[in-house]
Design a protein around this motif. Structure first.
Motif, PDB file in Angstrom:
ATOM      1  N   ALA A  55       0.845  -1.198   0.000  1.00  0.00           N
ATOM      2  CA  ALA A  55       0.000   0.000   0.000  1.00  0.00           C
ATOM      3  C   ALA A  55       0.879   1.247   0.000  1.00  0.00           C
ATOM      4  CB  ALA A  55      -0.920   0.008   1.230  1.00  0.00           C
ATOM      5  N   PHE A  56       0.308   2.364  -0.451  1.00  0.00           N
ATOM      6  CA  PHE A  56       1.003   3.650  -0.402  1.00  0.00           C
ATOM      7  C   PHE A  56      -0.022   4.768  -0.585  1.00  0.00           C
ATOM      8  CE2 PHE A  56       1.039   2.433  -4.879  1.00  0.00           C
ATOM      9  CZ  PHE A  56       0.625   3.588  -5.511  1.00  0.00           C
ATOM     10  N   VAL A  57       0.377   5.986  -0.205  1.00  0.00           N
ATOM     11  CA  VAL A  57      -0.483   7.160  -0.410  1.00  0.00           C
ATOM     12  C   VAL A  57       0.377   8.336  -0.850  1.00  0.00           C
ATOM     13  CG1 VAL A  57      -2.301   6.487   1.219  1.00  0.00           C
ATOM     14  CG2 VAL A  57      -0.349   7.802   2.041  1.00  0.00           C
ATOM     15  N   PHE A  58      -0.137   9.144  -1.777  1.00  0.00           N
ATOM     16  CA  PHE A  58       0.458  10.430  -2.123  1.00  0.00           C
ATOM     17  C   PHE A  58       0.008  11.455  -1.085  1.00  0.00           C
ATOM     18  CE2 PHE A  58       0.817   8.684  -6.453  1.00  0.00           C
ATOM     19  CZ  PHE A  58       2.061   9.179  -6.838  1.00  0.00           C
ATOM     20  N   LEU A  59       0.935  12.289  -0.617  1.00  0.00           N
ATOM     21  CA  LEU A  59       0.565  13.365   0.289  1.00  0.00           C
ATOM     22  C   LEU A  59       0.020  14.557  -0.496  1.00  0.00           C
ATOM     23  CD1 LEU A  59       3.390  13.244   2.983  1.00  0.00           C
ATOM     24  CD2 LEU A  59       1.264  11.931   2.810  1.00  0.00           C
ATOM     25  N   HIS A  60      -0.606  15.474   0.204  1.00  0.00           N
ATOM     26  CA  HIS A  60      -1.284  16.593  -0.459  1.00  0.00           C
ATOM     27  C   HIS A  60      -0.336  17.571  -1.129  1.00  0.00           C
ATOM     28  CE1 HIS A  60      -5.441  16.335   1.764  1.00  0.00           C
ATOM     29  NE2 HIS A  60      -5.116  15.230   1.135  1.00  0.00           N
ATOM     30  N   ASP A  61       0.940  17.547  -0.757  1.00  0.00           N
ATOM     31  CA  ASP A  61       1.870  18.508  -1.350  1.00  0.00           C
ATOM     32  C   ASP A  61       2.312  18.106  -2.759  1.00  0.00           C
ATOM     33  OD1 ASP A  61       3.605  16.387  -0.911  1.00  0.00           O
ATOM     34  OD2 ASP A  61       4.758  17.397   0.663  1.00  0.00           O
ATOM     35  N   ASN A  62       1.896  16.903  -3.234  1.00  0.00           N
ATOM     36  CA  ASN A  62       2.263  16.401  -4.562  1.00  0.00           C
ATOM     37  C   ASN A  62       3.772  16.207  -4.728  1.00  0.00           C
ATOM     38  OD1 ASN A  62      -0.441  16.413  -5.783  1.00  0.00           O
ATOM     39  ND2 ASN A  62      -0.276  18.651  -5.592  1.00  0.00           N
ATOM     40  N   ILE A  63       4.488  16.194  -3.619  1.00  0.00           N
ATOM     41  CA  ILE A  63       5.937  16.003  -3.641  1.00  0.00           C
ATOM     42  C   ILE A  63       6.331  14.701  -2.952  1.00  0.00           C
ATOM     43  CG2 ILE A  63       8.170  16.936  -2.870  1.00  0.00           C
ATOM     44  CD1 ILE A  63       6.947  19.722  -3.053  1.00  0.00           C
ATOM     45  N   HIS A  64       5.594  14.347  -1.910  1.00  0.00           N
ATOM     46  CA  HIS A  64       5.967  13.189  -1.105  1.00  0.00           C
ATOM     47  C   HIS A  64       4.961  12.052  -1.240  1.00  0.00           C
ATOM     48  CE1 HIS A  64       8.116  16.541   0.962  1.00  0.00           C
ATOM     49  NE2 HIS A  64       9.093  15.637   0.954  1.00  0.00           N
ATOM     50  N   ILE A  65       5.481  10.843  -1.079  1.00  0.00           N
ATOM     51  CA  ILE A  65       4.674   9.638  -1.139  1.00  0.00           C
ATOM     52  C   ILE A  65       5.133   8.725  -0.011  1.00  0.00           C
ATOM     53  CG2 ILE A  65       6.218   8.529  -2.801  1.00  0.00           C
ATOM     54  CD1 ILE A  65       3.754   7.276  -4.111  1.00  0.00           C
ATOM     55  N   VAL A  66       4.179   8.075   0.674  1.00  0.00           N
ATOM     56  CA  VAL A  66       4.499   7.198   1.803  1.00  0.00           C
ATOM     57  C   VAL A  66       4.066   5.779   1.455  1.00  0.00           C
ATOM     58  CG1 VAL A  66       4.162   6.724   4.255  1.00  0.00           C
ATOM     59  CG2 VAL A  66       4.235   9.094   3.444  1.00  0.00           C
ATOM     60  N   SER A  67       4.986   4.837   1.571  1.00  0.00           N
ATOM     61  CA  SER A  67       4.723   3.441   1.239  1.00  0.00           C
ATOM     62  C   SER A  67       4.673   2.591   2.503  1.00  0.00           C
ATOM     63  CB  SER A  67       5.807   2.908   0.294  1.00  0.00           C
ATOM     64  OG  SER A  67       7.095   3.082   0.855  1.00  0.00           O
ATOM     65  N   GLY A  68       3.856   1.524   2.456  1.00  0.00           N
ATOM     66  CA  GLY A  68       3.756   0.583   3.564  1.00  0.00           C
ATOM     67  C   GLY A  68       4.005  -0.828   3.070  1.00  0.00           C
ATOM     68  N   SER A  69       4.687  -1.623   3.881  1.00  0.00           N
ATOM     69  CA  SER A  69       5.164  -2.917   3.413  1.00  0.00           C
ATOM     70  C   SER A  69       4.863  -4.038   4.398  1.00  0.00           C
ATOM     71  CB  SER A  69       6.679  -2.848   3.167  1.00  0.00           C
ATOM     72  OG  SER A  69       7.254  -4.120   2.952  1.00  0.00           O
ATOM     73  N   TRP A  70       4.969  -5.256   3.881  1.00  0.00           N
ATOM     74  CA  TRP A  70       4.885  -6.435   4.735  1.00  0.00           C
ATOM     75  C   TRP A  70       6.075  -6.519   5.688  1.00  0.00           C
ATOM     76  CZ3 TRP A  70       2.700 -11.508   2.194  1.00  0.00           C
ATOM     77  CH2 TRP A  70       1.383 -11.268   1.770  1.00  0.00           C
ATOM     78  N   ASP A  71       7.102  -5.699   5.489  1.00  0.00           N
ATOM     79  CA  ASP A  71       8.215  -5.685   6.441  1.00  0.00           C
ATOM     80  C   ASP A  71       7.850  -4.923   7.722  1.00  0.00           C
ATOM     81  OD1 ASP A  71       8.412  -2.965   5.798  1.00  0.00           O
ATOM     82  OD2 ASP A  71      10.267  -3.180   4.657  1.00  0.00           O
ATOM     83  N   GLY A  72       6.609  -4.387   7.765  1.00  0.00           N
ATOM     84  CA  GLY A  72       6.123  -3.705   8.956  1.00  0.00           C
ATOM     85  C   GLY A  72       6.488  -2.248   9.057  1.00  0.00           C
TER      86      GLY A  72
END
Length: 354
Positions: A52-69
């Motif tokens: 899973a991942f989400v783009f932040l509102h600033d259109n510059i940053h993105i946060v990813s989530g992994s099975w590695d916790g």
């Protein structure tokens, strides 16, 4: 910083005058052979599937989530990891959702918990919510920002008040085995859930009562879903189709067909374009008005992809899957004709809400 925390930089080609033509459906004969697009960045550093991942509102940053916790915050311009990975207890991350104000990310973990994180400093908010008997597989934030809904492999939905964490509605016993997909309607009064048992259901968010469905015989488990912005339609990915249903009657209105299983769908906020990814060879963009494909060949060929999303400004498209990376694309590099449509108004009825 180690090399595993860096993205693989890709030189971005300048747009040519050819990109300033109107979008052409893929069914028309091309004048020249289209070039295979090249990613802008490949973010590498996770030790397991990026689910899973989400783009932040600033259109510059993105946060990813992994099975590695872990979650990782990336800079889309530089390709660098921002700070240290966000590490919490609870095991694999199966679901993520961004708050409407863009300040908080909620993640669902293997142990059935829901955590919330500050998007600026990467710190976890102290209260960890529990209540599910199995892993949290889906999350959705209410449009008002006041509630978070979670769906689990235990087959239930919990709707909590954001300020207290108190369960206001539920557990809703869906009968769907695993609640793989959960998404609020833009109106906020209904929520759609997709299950392992090949059904889609629509529930009242105040009472937890079933209002539409179950819509059955979808051919495979439901993997992704979207609402139209007027809440009249629900787009559902299952099997090799993306089906469009009337959200009041449950009647199927249209279906987009692919050559294999579809795992995730997304709509650009700046174009009438639906993006679909899934098994190898399923990576297509569709015009939601003409129902025509915009690509003559998949922009990704050999990977199994689990998640796809557009940035809020419509410039970027990102995907992740069974690899340990997150891939970032410039939309104009995939379909150059779309660059001139950034400022084209979208008819309200055709804009989707995820």
């Amino acid at each position: 910083m180690s090399s595993q925390s860096l993205a693989t930089p890709i030189i971005e080609e300048a747009m040519t005058s050819d990109s300033e033509a109107h979008a052409t459906p893929a069914t028309e004969e091309p004048q020249t052979q289209p070039k295979k697009p090249t990613p802008k960045q490949e973010f590498v550093g996770h030790e397991d599937y990026v689910w899973a991942f989400v783009f932040l509102h600033d259109n510059i940053h993105i946060v990813s989530g992994s099975w590695d916790g872990k979650m990782r915050k990336w800079d889309c311009d530089t390709g660098l990891l921002v700070g240290e990975p966000w590490t919490g207890k609870g095991g694999c991350i199966h679901a993520m959702v961004l708050s409407p104000d863009g300040k908080t990310i909620a993640c669902g973990r293997m142990d059935g918990s829901v955590q919330r994180w500050d998007t600026d400093n990467g710190k976890m908010i102290e209260d960890v919510w529990t209540g599910h008997g199995r892993e949290v597989r889906s999350l959705s934030w209410s449009p008002s920002g006041d509630h978070i809904a979670s769906g689990s492999r235990d087959g239930t939905i919990l709707i909590r008040k954001l300020d207290s964490g108190e369960i206001e509605v539920g557990p809703i016993k869906t009968g769907q085995q695993w609640v793989n997909v959960l998404v609020y309607s833009p109106s906020g009064d209904r929520i759609a859930s997709g299950g392992l048992n090949e059904t889609i259901c629509i529930w009242d968010t105040k009472t937890g009562e079933l209002v539409v469905g179950p819509i059955e015989e979808l051919g495979a488990s439901v993997t992704s879903s979207l609402w139209s912005s007027d809440s009249r339609k629900v787009y559902v990915a299952s099997d090799k189709f993306v089906r469009v249903f009337d959200s009041n009657s449950g009647i199927e209105l249209h279906r987009f067909e692919h050559n294999d299983l579809v795992n995730s769908i997304a709509l650009s906020p700046k174009h009438n374009v639906l993006a679909c990814v899934g098994q190898p060879g399923v990576a297509q963009l569709w015009d939601t008005e003409s129902y025509e494909p915009l690509l003559r060949q998949p922009f990704i060929n050999r990977e199994i992809l689990r998640c796809i999303s557009f940035s809020r400004d419509g410039r970027y498209l990102a995907n992740s899957g069974l690899g340990r990376k997150l891939t970032l694309w410039m939309v104009k590099d995939i379909v150059p004709e779309l660059a001139v449509r950034v400022f084209t108004p979208i008819p309200q009825v055709d804009k989707l809400y995820k």
